[in-house]
Design a protein around this motif. Structure first.
Motif, PDB file in Angstrom:
ATOM      1  N   ALA A   1      21.079  -1.352  -1.565  1.00  0.00           N
ATOM      2  CA  ALA A   1      20.961  -2.987  -1.978  1.00  0.00           C
ATOM      3  C   ALA A   1      20.038  -2.663  -0.111  1.00  0.00           C
ATOM      4  O   ALA A   1      20.709  -2.154   0.140  1.00  0.00           O
ATOM      5  CB  ALA A   1      22.610  -3.280  -1.370  1.00  0.00           C
ATOM      6  N   ALA A   2      19.334  -3.616  -0.263  1.00  0.00           N
ATOM      7  CA  ALA A   2      18.600  -3.953   0.603  1.00  0.00           C
ATOM      8  C   ALA A   2      19.875  -4.758   2.074  1.00  0.00           C
ATOM      9  O   ALA A   2      20.257  -5.554   1.524  1.00  0.00           O
ATOM     10  CB  ALA A   2      17.580  -4.763   0.566  1.00  0.00           C
ATOM     11  N   THR A   3      19.452  -4.023   3.111  1.00  0.00           N
ATOM     12  CA  THR A   3      20.204  -4.858   4.599  1.00  0.00           C
ATOM     13  C   THR A   3      18.882  -5.347   5.163  1.00  0.00           C
ATOM     14  O   THR A   3      18.025  -4.862   5.985  1.00  0.00           O
ATOM     15  CB  THR A   3      20.444  -3.840   4.857  1.00  0.00           C
ATOM     16  OG1 THR A   3      21.104  -2.474   4.235  1.00  0.00           O
ATOM     17  CG2 THR A   3      22.159  -3.437   5.895  1.00  0.00           C
ATOM     18  N   THR A   4      19.602  -6.155   5.781  1.00  0.00           N
ATOM     19  CA  THR A   4      19.054  -6.818   6.892  1.00  0.00           C
ATOM     20  C   THR A   4      19.633  -7.347   8.068  1.00  0.00           C
ATOM     21  O   THR A   4      20.760  -7.292   7.974  1.00  0.00           O
ATOM     22  CB  THR A   4      18.341  -8.533   6.359  1.00  0.00           C
ATOM     23  OG1 THR A   4      19.442  -9.441   5.569  1.00  0.00           O
ATOM     24  CG2 THR A   4      17.617  -8.241   5.356  1.00  0.00           C
ATOM     25  N   CYS A   5      18.903  -7.781   9.320  1.00  0.00           N
ATOM     26  CA  CYS A   5      19.911  -7.479  10.764  1.00  0.00           C
ATOM     27  C   CYS A   5      19.875  -8.923  10.397  1.00  0.00           C
ATOM     28  O   CYS A   5      18.826 -10.177  10.748  1.00  0.00           O
ATOM     29  CB  CYS A   5      19.075  -7.206  11.658  1.00  0.00           C
ATOM     30  SG  CYS A   5      19.184  -5.048  11.239  1.00  0.00           S
ATOM     31  N   SER A   6      20.765  -9.473  11.125  1.00  0.00           N
ATOM     32  CA  SER A   6      20.944 -11.462  11.732  1.00  0.00           C
ATOM     33  C   SER A   6      20.664 -11.047  12.695  1.00  0.00           C
ATOM     34  O   SER A   6      21.731 -10.472  13.555  1.00  0.00           O
ATOM     35  CB  SER A   6      22.550 -12.025  11.164  1.00  0.00           C
ATOM     36  OG  SER A   6      22.142 -12.249   9.976  1.00  0.00           O
ATOM     37  N   LEU A  12      16.236 -10.928   9.958  1.00  0.00           N
ATOM     38  CA  LEU A  12      15.089  -9.471  10.513  1.00  0.00           C
ATOM     39  C   LEU A  12      14.889  -8.179   9.533  1.00  0.00           C
ATOM     40  O   LEU A  12      16.158  -7.698   8.796  1.00  0.00           O
ATOM     41  CB  LEU A  12      15.271  -8.638  11.479  1.00  0.00           C
ATOM     42  CG  LEU A  12      15.146  -9.454  13.280  1.00  0.00           C
ATOM     43  CD1 LEU A  12      16.045  -8.962  14.236  1.00  0.00           C
ATOM     44  CD2 LEU A  12      14.041 -10.171  12.739  1.00  0.00           C
ATOM     45  N   GLN A  13      14.245  -8.166   8.969  1.00  0.00           N
ATOM     46  CA  GLN A  13      13.713  -6.741   8.044  1.00  0.00           C
ATOM     47  C   GLN A  13      14.186  -5.575   9.282  1.00  0.00           C
ATOM     48  O   GLN A  13      14.114  -5.249   9.852  1.00  0.00           O
ATOM     49  CB  GLN A  13      12.984  -6.392   7.678  1.00  0.00           C
ATOM     50  CG  GLN A  13      12.627  -7.663   6.841  1.00  0.00           C
ATOM     51  CD  GLN A  13      13.770  -8.112   5.422  1.00  0.00           C
ATOM     52  OE1 GLN A  13      13.321  -7.177   4.807  1.00  0.00           O
ATOM     53  NE2 GLN A  13      13.866  -8.945   5.260  1.00  0.00           N
ATOM     54  N   PRO A  14      14.767  -3.695   8.287  1.00  0.00           N
ATOM     55  CA  PRO A  14      14.663  -2.839   9.039  1.00  0.00           C
ATOM     56  C   PRO A  14      13.154  -2.683   9.211  1.00  0.00           C
ATOM     57  O   PRO A  14      12.489  -2.656   8.927  1.00  0.00           O
ATOM     58  CB  PRO A  14      14.469  -1.830   7.292  1.00  0.00           C
ATOM     59  CG  PRO A  14      16.064  -2.991   7.027  1.00  0.00           C
ATOM     60  CD  PRO A  14      14.788  -3.903   7.328  1.00  0.00           C
ATOM     61  N   GLY A  15      13.124  -2.506  10.654  1.00  0.00           N
ATOM     62  CA  GLY A  15      11.933  -1.996  12.048  1.00  0.00           C
ATOM     63  C   GLY A  15      11.506  -3.078  12.063  1.00  0.00           C
ATOM     64  O   GLY A  15      10.875  -2.891  13.729  1.00  0.00           O
ATOM     65  N   ASP A  16      11.944  -4.737  12.006  1.00  0.00           N
ATOM     66  CA  ASP A  16      11.503  -5.837  12.864  1.00  0.00           C
ATOM     67  C   ASP A  16      12.403  -5.521  14.309  1.00  0.00           C
ATOM     68  O   ASP A  16      13.047  -4.816  14.566  1.00  0.00           O
ATOM     69  CB  ASP A  16      12.261  -6.397  12.349  1.00  0.00           C
ATOM     70  CG  ASP A  16      10.964  -7.352  10.460  1.00  0.00           C
ATOM     71  OD1 ASP A  16      10.203  -6.628  10.157  1.00  0.00           O
ATOM     72  OD2 ASP A  16      11.409  -8.399  10.627  1.00  0.00           O
ATOM     73  N   THR A  17      11.415  -5.780  15.563  1.00  0.00           N
ATOM     74  CA  THR A  17      12.252  -6.354  16.602  1.00  0.00           C
ATOM     75  C   THR A  17      12.344  -7.257  17.319  1.00  0.00           C
ATOM     76  O   THR A  17      11.679  -8.327  16.679  1.00  0.00           O
ATOM     77  CB  THR A  17      10.897  -5.116  17.424  1.00  0.00           C
ATOM     78  OG1 THR A  17      10.106  -5.650  17.876  1.00  0.00           O
ATOM     79  CG2 THR A  17      11.257  -3.443  17.226  1.00  0.00           C
ATOM     80  N   ALA A  18      13.009  -7.261  18.173  1.00  0.00           N
ATOM     81  CA  ALA A  18      13.521  -7.896  18.843  1.00  0.00           C
ATOM     82  C   ALA A  18      13.567  -8.013  20.048  1.00  0.00           C
ATOM     83  O   ALA A  18      13.109  -7.314  20.484  1.00  0.00           O
ATOM     84  CB  ALA A  18      14.679  -9.141  18.116  1.00  0.00           C
ATOM     85  N   LYS A  24      13.941  -4.510  24.469  1.00  0.00           N
ATOM     86  CA  LYS A  24      13.449  -4.321  23.068  1.00  0.00           C
ATOM     87  C   LYS A  24      14.031  -4.084  21.588  1.00  0.00           C
ATOM     88  O   LYS A  24      14.781  -2.394  22.051  1.00  0.00           O
ATOM     89  CB  LYS A  24      11.798  -3.933  22.195  1.00  0.00           C
ATOM     90  CG  LYS A  24      11.277  -4.292  21.344  1.00  0.00           C
ATOM     91  CD  LYS A  24       9.627  -3.721  21.756  1.00  0.00           C
ATOM     92  CE  LYS A  24       8.923  -5.377  21.593  1.00  0.00           C
ATOM     93  NZ  LYS A  24       7.477  -4.881  21.594  1.00  0.00           N
ATOM     94  N   VAL A  25      14.520  -4.614  20.783  1.00  0.00           N
ATOM     95  CA  VAL A  25      15.454  -3.994  20.222  1.00  0.00           C
ATOM     96  C   VAL A  25      15.124  -3.604  18.383  1.00  0.00           C
ATOM     97  O   VAL A  25      13.963  -4.487  18.124  1.00  0.00           O
ATOM     98  CB  VAL A  25      17.003  -5.273  20.404  1.00  0.00           C
ATOM     99  CG1 VAL A  25      18.118  -4.092  21.092  1.00  0.00           C
ATOM    100  CG2 VAL A  25      17.190  -6.518  19.736  1.00  0.00           C
ATOM    101  N   VAL A  26      15.715  -2.836  17.655  1.00  0.00           N
ATOM    102  CA  VAL A  26      14.913  -2.894  16.433  1.00  0.00           C
ATOM    103  C   VAL A  26      16.332  -3.062  15.291  1.00  0.00           C
ATOM    104  O   VAL A  26      17.174  -2.221  15.758  1.00  0.00           O
ATOM    105  CB  VAL A  26      14.393  -1.643  16.417  1.00  0.00           C
ATOM    106  CG1 VAL A  26      15.319  -1.064  16.555  1.00  0.00           C
ATOM    107  CG2 VAL A  26      13.468  -1.235  15.573  1.00  0.00           C
ATOM    108  N   CYS A  27      15.773  -3.531  14.424  1.00  0.00           N
ATOM    109  CA  CYS A  27      16.760  -3.203  13.023  1.00  0.00           C
ATOM    110  C   CYS A  27      16.800  -2.032  12.459  1.00  0.00           C
ATOM    111  O   CYS A  27      16.014  -1.943  11.816  1.00  0.00           O
ATOM    112  CB  CYS A  27      16.302  -4.690  11.927  1.00  0.00           C
ATOM    113  SG  CYS A  27      17.435  -4.607  10.718  1.00  0.00           S
ATOM    114  N   GLY A  31      21.681  -2.245   9.051  1.00  0.00           N
ATOM    115  CA  GLY A  31      21.498  -4.179   8.998  1.00  0.00           C
ATOM    116  C   GLY A  31      21.907  -4.262  10.826  1.00  0.00           C
ATOM    117  O   GLY A  31      22.168  -5.194  11.000  1.00  0.00           O
ATOM    118  N   ASN A  32      22.412  -3.069  11.103  1.00  0.00           N
ATOM    119  CA  ASN A  32      22.929  -3.036  13.008  1.00  0.00           C
ATOM    120  C   ASN A  32      21.347  -3.256  14.088  1.00  0.00           C
ATOM    121  O   ASN A  32      20.618  -2.868  13.838  1.00  0.00           O
ATOM    122  CB  ASN A  32      24.050  -2.017  13.170  1.00  0.00           C
ATOM    123  CG  ASN A  32      25.341  -1.676  12.882  1.00  0.00           C
ATOM    124  OD1 ASN A  32      25.665  -3.004  12.357  1.00  0.00           O
ATOM    125  ND2 ASN A  32      25.228  -0.533  12.234  1.00  0.00           N
TER     126      ASN A  32
END
Length: 130
Positions: A1-6, A12-18, A24-27, A31-32
């Motif tokens: 199953a595709a996992t995303t981060c809230s 956020l999709q895996p690899g997306d940063t915030a 900088k944090v990354v998904c 999902g963490n």
């Protein structure tokens, strides 16, 4: 199953940063969110408020949008619907005020009270001067 981060109101999709507290944090695929390695500073200023029509919301403030869904001001400065969407009685944004259905405010330009009949406002009759 595709996992995303809230992440606040964002998904956020895996690899997306915030940006979190200047780092900088990354998904991750699980999902963490985790600190990006090597650690990278970022200066995305955390928003303290969101523009919402003619009104300003504080971060964390939840309103009922005129289309009848609960929306919250996130730290990215965006007003986002919850997931899943939570319906509520439509509110109004008027003259800089965020109103819930049934709220009454003074329409400063005309000195009369208006009431929210989401998503529109109506002048209270008989006229109430204010």
């Amino acid at each position: 199953a595709a996992t995303t981060c809230s992440w606040g109101p964002r998904t956020l999709q895996p690899g997306d940063t915030a940006c979190y507290q200047g780092m900088k944090v990354v998904c991750q695929a699980n999902g963490n969110m985790s600190l990006q390695q090597p650690t990278t500073a970022c200066d995305e200023p955390a928003a303290t408020s969101c523009q919402y029509g003619s009104a300003t919301l504080q971060v964390g403030q939840t309103v009922c949008s005129p289309n009848g869904y609960r929306a919250t001001c996130g730290t990215d400065g965006l007003v986002a619907y919850g997931s899943p969407r939570e319906s509520c009685t439509p509110g109004c944004v008027f003259d800089g005020h965020v109103m819930n259905a049934g709220d009454t405010v003074c329409w400063s330009a005309h000195g009369v009270e208006v009431t929210c009949q989401g998503p529109d406002v109506a002048v209270v009759t008989p006229y109430q001067r204010c």
